[in-house]
Each structure stands twice: as C-alpha cells, then as structure tokens.
Design an enzyme around this catalytic site. Structure first.
Site, mmCIF file in Angstrom:
data_model
loop_
_atom_site.group_PDB
_atom_site.id
_atom_site.type_symbol
_atom_site.label_atom_id
_atom_site.label_comp_id
_atom_site.label_asym_id
_atom_site.label_seq_id
_atom_site.Cartn_x
_atom_site.Cartn_y
_atom_site.Cartn_z
ATOM 1 N N THR A 180 -14.566 -13.992 58.659
ATOM 2 C CA THR A 180 -15.245 -14.026 57.301
ATOM 3 C C THR A 180 -16.034 -15.339 57.199
ATOM 4 O OG1 THR A 180 -13.449 -13.163 56.378
ATOM 5 C CG2 THR A 180 -14.661 -14.522 55.039
ATOM 6 N N SER B 2 -11.364 -11.107 63.165
ATOM 7 C CA SER B 2 -10.142 -11.593 64.181
ATOM 8 C C SER B 2 -8.956 -10.528 63.953
ATOM 9 C CB SER B 2 -9.824 -13.197 63.752
ATOM 10 O OG SER B 2 -8.981 -12.787 62.511
ATOM 11 N N THR C 227 -9.613 -15.765 59.649
ATOM 12 C CA THR C 227 -8.076 -16.034 59.214
ATOM 13 C C THR C 227 -7.177 -15.289 59.682
ATOM 14 O OG1 THR C 227 -8.575 -15.119 57.273
ATOM 15 C CG2 THR C 227 -8.960 -17.283 57.176
ATOM 16 N N ASP C 228 -7.070 -14.055 59.790
ATOM 17 C CA ASP C 228 -6.236 -13.000 60.206
ATOM 18 C C ASP C 228 -5.236 -13.411 61.275
ATOM 19 O OD1 ASP C 228 -7.181 -11.961 57.946
ATOM 20 O OD2 ASP C 228 -7.986 -10.055 58.830
HETATM 21 N N1 ASP Z 1 -10.801 -10.282 58.623
HETATM 22 C C1 ASP Z 1 -11.327 -11.614 58.655
HETATM 23 C C2 ASP Z 1 -10.978 -12.297 59.990
HETATM 24 O O1 ASP Z 1 -9.700 -12.510 60.203
HETATM 25 C C3 ASP Z 1 -10.486 -12.378 57.457
HETATM 26 C C4 ASP Z 1 -10.778 -13.721 57.522
HETATM 27 O O2 ASP Z 1 -11.826 -14.544 58.211
HETATM 28 O O3 ASP Z 1 -11.015 -14.449 56.371
HETATM 29 O O4 ASP Z 1 -11.816 -12.113 60.737
#
Ligand code: ASP
Length: 326
Positions: free
Chosen positions: A15, A64, A97-98
């Site tokens: 993100t 991710s 973050t995932d």
């Molecule tokens: N779906 C995103 C990822 O993990 C979520 C994020 O980065 O906050 O790439």
C-alpha cells in the site's frame, strides 16, 4: 575509522506504493504501483538523515497478500549481499502490511542480521489525503541509521517492533501493528529513537546471512500448509493435503494448543505418513504451555503464520542434512 553510512532501500510494493484513481481515497486502491525511487523522491527530508548515500533497488512490485517464496528468496539473497558490504549501515524494505510479519520472521531466521533490516509499510496509499507512508519511510531510514539498532524490525506509526512478536492486528487503522503483551521495542519520536525502558536491544549473533546464501531454489522448498482447529472441525483438509504430498502441517489450535478430536485423528494419520505436524495457538496473546505428553510438538509460541515459516526452514534444513549424510 570509517563509519558505514550507506542505507539500501529495497522495494517490494504494498500500500505504501499504492495508488487510487479516486482522489484522496483510503481504501479501494491498487497496491504496488509506485517505484521505490519515486517514494524516496517524495521525501526531501531523507537527505537530512545521516550523511550517507541512499541506494534503491526494486525487488518486486506486488500486493503483499500475493507474497511468494521466490520473492522471499530473492530478497534474502540481496539482503545477504548488501549486508556483507562494510559500507552498508542498514536496509529498509518497503512492503505491504498483510504478510509483513511473515517476511520479517523469514528474514530474521535466514539472516540473523547484526545490522538493522527495517520493514517499512503504510496503511494508506500514496494518493490518500493524508498518507502515512512518507513518515513511516522517514522513520524507517532513521532506525536503519541508528547505531544501536539491529536485527529485523518493523517500523510503523512511530513504533518499532521485533520480528518475533510483531503481527498485523487491524485491517484499517494506521496503528495496525502490535507486539501483543511485550509491547513495542521502542519508538521514533521527532527523528530520534527511544528504546522501551531505555534498554538498547542486544545485537544478535551475526551469521552474515549464511543460511540465506545456501537456500535451495524456491521450487524445491517443501510444502507446508496451515489448518485451523475450530468448532465442527473434521479431518478432510488434512487427509486431502496428505494425499497430495504435503510435507508439513501447522495447526492453528484453540486456546492452550488444543485440537478438535476429529482433526486430531487425521493429524495422527498424517504423522504416520511422515508429515511433520506442529501446533500453534489461535490466541493472539500469550504462549501455550505445552503438556509434557503432548501428541504433537508445539511451535514455541509463534503464531501459526510464523510457525509455518519456521517449519518450512526446518524441513529445508532437514533435507540438507539428509543429503550430507547420504
Ligand atoms: N494489501 C496490502 C499489502 O499487503 C495492504 C497494505 O500494504 O497495507 O500489500
């Protein structure tokens, strides 16, 4: 003495590199769109952190949730190469973050770095009205420069977390990471690092990325899956996994590492078929106290996702030992 000051930024997407066609939107964006060079260019203050050079390299450009073993391998090998360079002080990896906690634990296990490797992320895309990525990136570079920082760390929302404890606990909040009962290792406050209880963390024994350098290609890695014990659980998933040749199974067990009887029967069959089983707990806090007569080994208090990483690496190591003995 020459002080190592170079910081390496490795981009993997997430993100933090996401964009939305809807101006200012916080959700409904596409992750992994902006290159790490552009992320750096958007933060002029980075030039004022330390006196050193910033080296950027794009390793991947993904959401991710779609992290793969082959990207992990590429990342680990590049980290090992950069860390061996005496001019490099630390590494910052931009990441979604995932699955950040899984990548953190994987890198910690294969690198045991004495220098800091900081995983940097954001909960809002770069095009949000108030994106959190720029501050997180600045803070991450500050931590990577910090002489007392070492090991794989996660820096987000002003907090510094360790690879073992960190997990994503909220799907939307900027404050999405927690280290549970132990709390953060420290904070970044107005450009300065403050360690919790003013205690500087001990530098790990640096194995200079030996394991990362000797990992086999990812298509040779064993298959390790996670199954969940829950009300109404049965053995069908485990039996299907065994039938297709799974090598290891981590169980996300209830409470103090307890497993539904119907699932337990299938796990016993799996062990008889030479599948390695490990038990982790679904509980987000605490650590199960394994019984002396436990039917299956426990995962040492790791959450199921990190327990899967450890079992994967143990199985790779086991394969290697077998090859040496043959
Ligand atoms: N779906 C995103 C990822 O993990 C979520 C994020 O980065 O906050 O790439």
């Amino acid at each position: 003495m020459v002080v190592a000051k170079k910081i390496v930024l490795l981009g993997t997407g997430g993100t933090i590199a996401g964009t939305s066609s809807v101006a200012g939107a916080n959700t409904g964006y596409t992750a992994g769109q902006i290159g790490v060079d552009q992320l750096i260019a958007a933060i002029p203050q980075l030039k004022d952190v330390g006196a050193g050079e910033l080296v950027a390299e794009q390793i991947a450009q993904i959401d991710s949730k779609d992290m793969t073993h082959s990207i992990w391998l590429r990342l680990a090998r590049r980290c090992a190469q950069y860390m061996a360079d005496p001019d490099v002080r630390g590494i910052v990896i931009t990441h979604g973050t995932d699955t950040l906690e899984e990548t953190a634990w994987f890198l910690q296990q294969v690198l045991h770095p004495a220098k800091p490797i900081v995983l940097c992320s954001a909960m809002r895309p770069a095009t949000a009205l108030a994106p959190d990525g720029p501050q997180n990136l600045l803070d991450s570079v500050i931590v990577a420069h910090e002489p007392t920082a070492s090991g794989v760390l996660c820096v987000a929302a002003g907090e510094i977390h360790g690879a073992r404890e960190v997990s994503k606990v909220h799907p939307l909040r900027l404050h999405a990471f927690s280290s549970g009962e132990v709390g953060p290792m420290g904070w970044v406050e107005d450009g300065r690092v403050r360690w919790a209880r003013d205690r500087v963390p001990l530098a790990p024994v640096d194995t200079t990325g030996a394991l990362a350098r000797t990992l086999p290609e990812s298509d040779e890695w064993p298959e390790v899956e996670i199954v969940v014990s829950h009300a109404g659980a049965g053995g069908a998933v485990v039996r299907a996994l065994v039938a297709q040749g799974v090598d290891g199974i981590v169980v996300a067990a209830t409470g103090n590492a307890s497993v539904h009887d119907a699932l337990g029967e299938a796990l016993d069959e799996a062990v008889k078929a030479d599948v390695v089983v490990r038990i982790a707990s679904r509980c987000p806090l605490g650590r199960p106290l394994p019984a002396a007569d436990a039917r299956w080994p426990d995962a040492g208090g790791l959450n199921p996702m990190k327990a899967r990483v450890s079992l994967l690496l143990d199985l790779i190591d086991g394969d290697r030992q077998e090859q040496v003995e043959d």
